[in-house]
Design an enzyme around this catalytic site. Structure first.
Site, PDB file in Angstrom:
ATOM      1  N   ASP A  37     -41.807  20.401  -2.789  1.00 54.12           N
ATOM      2  CA  ASP A  37     -40.924  21.500  -2.407  1.00 54.12           C
ATOM      3  C   ASP A  37     -41.625  22.389  -1.380  1.00 54.12           C
ATOM      4  O   ASP A  37     -42.540  23.136  -1.721  1.00 54.12           O
ATOM      5  CB  ASP A  37     -40.564  22.311  -3.659  1.00 54.12           C
ATOM      6  N   ASP A  38     -41.230  22.288  -0.120  1.00 60.05           N
ATOM      7  CA  ASP A  38     -41.781  23.118   0.971  1.00 60.05           C
ATOM      8  C   ASP A  38     -43.189  22.683   1.390  1.00 60.05           C
ATOM      9  O   ASP A  38     -44.038  23.535   1.692  1.00 60.05           O
ATOM     10  CB  ASP A  38     -41.822  24.599   0.584  1.00 60.05           C
ATOM     11  N   CYS A  76     -33.668  23.554   1.231  1.00 58.46           N
ATOM     12  CA  CYS A  76     -33.854  22.793   0.004  1.00 58.46           C
ATOM     13  C   CYS A  76     -32.637  21.990  -0.448  1.00 58.46           C
ATOM     14  O   CYS A  76     -32.665  20.758  -0.462  1.00 58.46           O
ATOM     15  CB  CYS A  76     -34.297  23.734  -1.114  1.00 58.46           C
ATOM     16  N   ASP A 261     -39.077  18.114   0.872  1.00 61.81           N
ATOM     17  CA  ASP A 261     -37.706  18.433   1.268  1.00 61.81           C
ATOM     18  C   ASP A 261     -37.639  19.145   2.605  1.00 61.81           C
ATOM     19  O   ASP A 261     -36.729  18.930   3.405  1.00 61.81           O
ATOM     20  CB  ASP A 261     -36.996  19.246   0.181  1.00 61.81           C
ATOM     21  N   ASN A 262     -38.619  20.017   2.885  1.00 63.28           N
ATOM     22  CA  ASN A 262     -38.663  20.736   4.154  1.00 63.28           C
ATOM     23  C   ASN A 262     -40.059  21.313   4.351  1.00 63.28           C
ATOM     24  O   ASN A 262     -40.932  21.152   3.510  1.00 63.28           O
ATOM     25  CB  ASN A 262     -37.606  21.841   4.214  1.00 63.28           C
TER      26      ASN A 262
END
Length: 463
Positions: A37-38, A76, A261-262
């Site tokens: 996540d991130d 997200c 995700d990003n």
């Protein structure tokens, strides 16, 4: 006599092939999709000299490390929806975050990874962060999302994964693992908590590598050090999951995909279509591959992930998908025909409307800011960060190598020559030298929007 023996041997071989074929077809083709996540390129295997990520690095040595992998959006919920549906955000309807209220939903008629695999005999599960809606579009058999400390207690998550593997028995399974690390929480990166079985790996602010899109300031180094600590916790979680696969004897029958995700939750990265937001790590391990530890330079997109999983599982992909399976190119280092990716963004949180479209090749990137007269919006976690607040407090003119003003106020068109300007700092859209490049990328982007039935194309027409 010899002819008789040869004949019988041939018959036996032929018969053995027939008998063994159904067994081969019944061989497990399991899937584990690990979603950070991130996370950007803050990994040892991607060249960060300061971070400690031995488990992810080990996975890269066993599998294939992609150097030019791109999220289709840097937010997200929309990004996860592209992974699960194989459709861009403007096609699947997940235009922004799937919060408890004021949320966005994937369109009801869209087919997704759990539904497609379930209808073909798979047991599906999601562990940790879900962050997509509605459940009818994402019908996982098992949801393990509670009681694990905001999806950061990675040893506990691995125990739940281990139980899922065991409970699946002889049935093929597909498990999505949604870590919350290294996402910024309400109070930083949740490093103040203790997580059972997890080693605390802390970093000093002076011992981190500040990226070009951030200024080298004490506030940035402090937050970047906390970010590193969260990444090392994520790395332990990946190690625990891989150990659980091995202990349950599924290390050699499971396709493993690791990605983010990003980009990092800092200004200049997350929610943007600049490379720090969408150019991300991707590691794929297939038990069927013969060559290990390869580096693959193909330009691939998160919309290619679902076709990859479906091919591995032997499931026919829906005709609406525009992505391609990565399995045929896993053992190639620079496959031909993989040289363009696209991006699409509408919102982050519901109040943060800023539609953008992107086409990126190996040499250029073109971004079309459809509502360019608006100020560029900030995700709340980024706006409240020490990094951005220090910029506001001090009235900084620069944010790393980029002027703050050009980040906040953007033109309709941005064009970057990535060979001369890899950090995307000089917009050459108005430069006559690039007239033909601009025209070509405009046309290709418009054709892609038309093919993917982009509703924003109707309102924001090309000249």
């Amino acid at each position: 006599m010899r002819l008789g023996i040869l004949f019988l041997a041939c018959i036996a071989g032929w018969f053995g092939t027939i008998v063994s074929s159904p067994a081969a077809e019944r061989a497990p083709r399991n899937v584990v999709l690990l979603i950070a996540d991130d996370l950007g390129f803050q990994l040892g295997c991607y060249g960060d000299p300061k971070i400690r990520t031995p488990n992810i690095d080990s996975l890269a040595k066993k599998g294939v490390r992609f150097t030019h992998a791109f999220a289709a959006v840097s937010s997200c919920s929309p990004s996860r929806a592209t992974l699960y549906t194989g459709l861009h955000t403007h096609s699947n309807g997940q235009y922004g975050l799937a919060h408890d209220s004021h949320n966005f939903h994937t369109l009801a008629n869209v087919r997704s990874l759990p539904g497609l695999l379930k209808s073909n005999g798979y047991r599906t599960g999601i562990l940790g962060k879900i962050h997509v809606q509605p459940r009818s579009v994402y019908p996982f058999d098992v949801e393990m999302t509670k009681g694990i400390a905001g999806n950061r207690s990675v040893a506990e998550m691995a125990e739940q994964a281990r139980q899922f593997f065991r409970d699946s028995g002889d049935k093929p399974f597909a498990l999505v693992v949604g870590f919350s690390d290294p996402h910024r929480g309400a109070r930083g990166f949740a490093n103040e908590n203790k997580y059972p079985g997890v080693q605390k790996i802390a970093y000093e602010p002076n011992d981190v590598t500040v990226p070009y899109f951030l200024s080298d300031k004490p506030e940035v180094r402090r937050e970047w050090a906390d970010y590193y600590q969260s990444i090392s916790r994520l790395d332990q979680g990946v190690g625990f999951l891989l150990a659980a696969l091995k202990e349950t004897k599924h290390a050699d029958d499971t396709l493993i995909i690791f990605l983010s995700d990003n980009g990092p939750p800092f200004p200049g990265a997350k929610t943007t279509l600049y490379d720090p937001g969408v150019h991300l790590p991707l590691i794929v391990f297939s038990p069927a591959q013969k060559r290990r530890g390869l580096t693959n330079q193909a330009l691939v997109s998160w919309i290619d992930i679902l076709p990859t999983i479906l091919e591995w599982a032997g499931v026919q992909a829906p005709p609406t998908l525009t992505g391609r399976s990565l399995l045929p190119i896993l053992e190639e280092e620079n496959p031909k025909g993989w040289d363009t990716v696209y991006g699409s963004h509408q919102c982050h949180e519901v109040t943060m409307y800023y539609p953008m479209r992107m086409i990126r090749t190996r040499t250029h990137k073109y971004i079309r800011n459809l509502a360019y007269k608006l100020d560029y919006p900030f995700a709340s976690d980024i706006y409240n960060s020490l990094t951005w607040q220090s910029i506001l407090k001090n009235g900084d003119k620069m944010m790393g190598e980029r002027p703050v003003e050009s980040f906040l106020h953007r033109p309709l068109e941005e064009l970057y020559d990535l060979e001369k300007d890899p950090h995307e700092l000089k917009n050459v859209a108005a430069d006559p030298t690039y007239t033909e490049v601009l025209k070509d990328l405009r046309q290709r982007l418009k054709a892609w929007q038309t093919k993917t039935r982009d509703p924003w194309l109707v309102k924001y027409r090309y000249e």
